[in-house]
Design a protein around this motif. Structure first.
Motif, mmCIF file in Angstrom:
data_model
loop_
_atom_site.group_PDB
_atom_site.id
_atom_site.type_symbol
_atom_site.label_atom_id
_atom_site.label_comp_id
_atom_site.label_asym_id
_atom_site.label_seq_id
_atom_site.Cartn_x
_atom_site.Cartn_y
_atom_site.Cartn_z
ATOM 1 N N GLY A 36 0.664 -1.488 0.076
ATOM 2 C CA GLY A 36 0.056 0.008 0.015
ATOM 3 C C GLY A 36 0.910 1.268 0.042
ATOM 4 O O GLY A 36 0.360 2.241 -0.658
ATOM 5 N N GLY A 64 0.891 3.819 -2.985
ATOM 6 C CA GLY A 64 0.502 5.191 -2.463
ATOM 7 C C GLY A 64 1.384 6.454 -2.692
ATOM 8 O O GLY A 64 1.042 7.366 -3.413
ATOM 9 N N ILE A 67 -5.261 0.930 -8.372
ATOM 10 C CA ILE A 67 -5.446 1.176 -7.002
ATOM 11 C C ILE A 67 -7.045 0.883 -7.037
ATOM 12 O O ILE A 67 -7.683 0.273 -5.984
ATOM 13 C CB ILE A 67 -5.133 2.371 -6.324
ATOM 14 N N ALA A 104 -3.373 2.653 0.072
ATOM 15 C CA ALA A 104 -2.644 3.148 -1.032
ATOM 16 C C ALA A 104 -3.437 4.501 -1.461
ATOM 17 O O ALA A 104 -2.951 5.444 -1.659
ATOM 18 C CB ALA A 104 -2.516 2.186 -2.111
#
Lengths: 293, 333
Positions: free
Chosen positions: A100, A104, A122, A164
């Protein structure tokens, strides 16, 4: 210098967690289970041999949680199973947080078409419902004997997307700040900016998410085992629950009620500890819940 | 401003459509990676019925299902997608019928239970959450928050199994499974409707109770936050009655963000309902989904999963539109 740093870390992060009532109680519950998982199996021996003379014994001093359908001590199984329950959960949460964070931060920092593609990836993982997808994935591997790392990865694939999304929003907000501009002007390099400048601000945030993941990581891994979709340690609580309810039909016989009861009690208590710690840490570090500064 | 809003909506539609295609493609590949020939089960029953050799029966089974075993995954994928655009969700080898037909008879049951559960959990959650926030720091708040947190700690499948065993098996006040008794013909009589409601109680509560706890905690958090806002102080300074402030100002403003997430939660329930329906033998889409995994019915599995993903995406879109209507800042993006 190093000492200063450590004491700052203590006052900034550790002390607030210990003074918040929720996170303290959560921490105590989790420490209890971690102790059970680390030194428990060394202290409590496990005897899995069936002994039909002793089946469905009520809880007593000899058998604190009673015995199961095969006359095996339930307490011993819970203690030994806690190792795989906790290691699977922590591994799955850890993997989810790593995936994540990478997605992210990348999504937040990279612009243009590549950023859009990352964003779509995502979102795809956000809209695919986790549990049904996990069931299909588990069915693919149903005949393979998976190790803890593989099962944890299987679970983590369905946990990382919300983190994320949140991290990319945070990065978008930070990246236009002056000190990032300064690093860029000084030609500090993408790696330095991403992992030193930005990551530093994200660490409390990532930590909160690691703790909040624990609940779903535990729920998912226990669910997988409970449904009999992943072969693993027979004392894992999900597998124990499957035996108790489906193989031994413990809820059909009045004598067997304590069997699933103690398994469920431990599952719920462990997840509750995770929730309390997460709630407490969120109260401490989430500026939204902290009120106005 | 109107033009801006329209552009925002069109942009989101295009984006979510792309996401939908990627998600469905991913699911298609995933399902087709599952071990086992989906036609095998059908072939076995054909071989027994017609007293045939297995490889001959397999050939017939593949013909019935419209599957060519030598056909590449790519060709199958494009046929699946083009069928989906025509509103054809595929063919179920296990039930030997179109997936559309299964959806037509199972989706109403799922939607019935989900909407009932959503209504009950949202109403109770909003009330309890607002109540707890207004009594912040008292024993009532502590009790409501603690119970909600403990409920959150019970995995949904454990809750479902407990409800089934305690109320259906031991106490015998709820039926063991089905949407209505097998010996009763569906009709619009009061008696039949009562039977349907009776059968829905178990799955409904198994779905509603965790939701209830989540709404309660969310509403408690939002209410506490709104109570700190400046406009509440202004309202107090203007001498408005406490009850007016509590209902018109605090409750409404705390509730608005939750109304938007209502759509998303319904979408996710479509997927999350799988286990509950399997445990209660309730003939909704989740029940057929669980069955499809067990018997490796690839056609049914991809069809139902696509339906669930479409449901989640539509729900996400609706939620985004509601957010845009509530929060003017979203439109400016």
């Amino acid at each position: 210098m190093k000492n200063r740093r450590f004491s700052n870390f203590f006052y900034d992060y550790i002390q607030p967690i210990l003074t918040n009532k929720k996170s303290l109680i959560g921490l105590i519950i989790l420490s209890f289970f971690i102790l059970m998982a680390t030194i428990g199996p060394l202290v409590v021996p496990l005897n899995m041999n069936s002994n039909f003379a002793e089946r469905y014994q009520k809880p007593s001093l000899k058998h604190p949680f009673g015995t199961d359908y095969f006359g095996v001590d339930i307490f011993q199984q819970i203690v030994h199973g806690s190792r795989s329950v906790i290691s699977l959960t922590l591994l799955a949460s850890l993997f989810a947080v790593i995936i994540g964070t990478i997605f992210g931060v990348a999504r937040g920092y990279i612009e243009g078409i590549a950023g859009k593609i990352l964003d779509a990836v995502i979102t795809v993982f956000l809209v695919i419902p986790s549990f049904p997808a996990l069931l299909i994935l588990a069915a693919i591997f149903t005949n393979a004997k998976l190790n803890a790392v593989e099962i944890a990865l299987l679970v983590a694939i369905w946990l990382w997307a919300p983190l994320a999304k949140q991290i990319s929003a945070q990065v978008l907000a930070i990246k236009s700040k002056e000190f990032i501009e300064a690093s860029r002007m000084l030609n500090m390099g993408l790696g330095y900016i991403l992992f030193s400048d930005i990551a530093k601000l994200l660490i409390p945030y990532i930590f909160i998410n690691f703790v909040t993941q624990i609940k779903s990581a535990m729920e998912f891994s226990i669910g997988l085992m409970f449904l009999g979709l992943a072969k693993f340690d027979p004392t894992h609580w999900g597998i124990m629950l499957n035996y108790a309810l489906y193989q031994a039909g413990a809820l059909y016989t009045p004598k067997g009620f304590h069997y699933p009861f103690f398994i469920i009690l431990n599952i719920v208590l462990l997840i509750y500890g995770g929730i309390l710690l997460a709630q407490g840490i969120e109260e401490v570090f989430n500026p939204k819940l902290r009120g106005h500064e | 401003m109107e033009g801006n809003q329209l552009r925002y909506i069109v942009d989101r539609l295009v984006y979510l459509f792309i996401v939908l295609i990627i998600a469905i493609s991913g699911v298609f590949v995933l399902v087709n990676k599952m071990p086992g020939d989906p036609a095998y089960g059908l072939a076995v029953s054909i071989a027994q019925q017609r007293n045939m050799q297995m490889d001959q029966a397999l050939e017939i089974a593949h013909k019935i299902m419209g599957v060519d075993p030598h056909e590449s995954l790519v060709v199958r994928y494009f046929r699946f997608i083009s069928n989906l655009f025509k509103g054809n969700f595929g063919y179920s080898a296990f039930y030997q019928t179109s997936v559309n037909e299964i959806i037509a008879k199972s989706l109403p049951w799922t939607l019935f239970v989900i909407s009932l559960a959503t209504f009950v959990s949202f109403m109770v959650g909003i009330f309890m959450g607002a109540f707890a926030a207004q009594k912040r720091g008292t024993i009532i708040d502590l009790i409501i928050s603690t119970i909600s947190s403990i409920i959150q700690a019970v995995p949904p499948f454990v809750l479902a199994v407990l409800i089934l065993f305690i109320f259906a098996v031991r106490l015998r006040v709820l039926p063991i499974g089905g949407a209505y008794p097998v010996d009763v013909e569906p009709s619009f009589s009061v008696q039949f409707i009562l039977k349907v409601l009776h059968h829905a109680i178990g799955p409904m509560f198994a779905t509603a109770i965790p939701q209830m706890a989540a709404w309660t905690l969310a509403m408690r958090g939002n209410t506490s936050q709104v109570m700190e806002e400046d406009y509440i102080r202004f309202a107090q300074a203007r001498g408005l009655k406490d009850s007016v402030i509590a209902n018109k100002y605090i409750k409404n403003n705390a509730m608005l963000p939750l109304v938007a997430s209502l759509a998303i939660s319904v979408g996710y329930m479509l997927g999350g309902h799988t286990l509950v329906e399997s445990i209660f033998n309730y003939p909704g889409i989740g029940f057929y989904f669980g069955k499809a995994i067990a018997v490796r019915d690839f056609g049914l599995l991809t069809g139902l999963f696509s339906l669930i993903v479409i449901g989640v995406i539509v729900a996400t879109f609706i939620a985004e539109i509601i957010y845009a209507l509530i929060d003017p800042r979203v439109k400016l993006k």
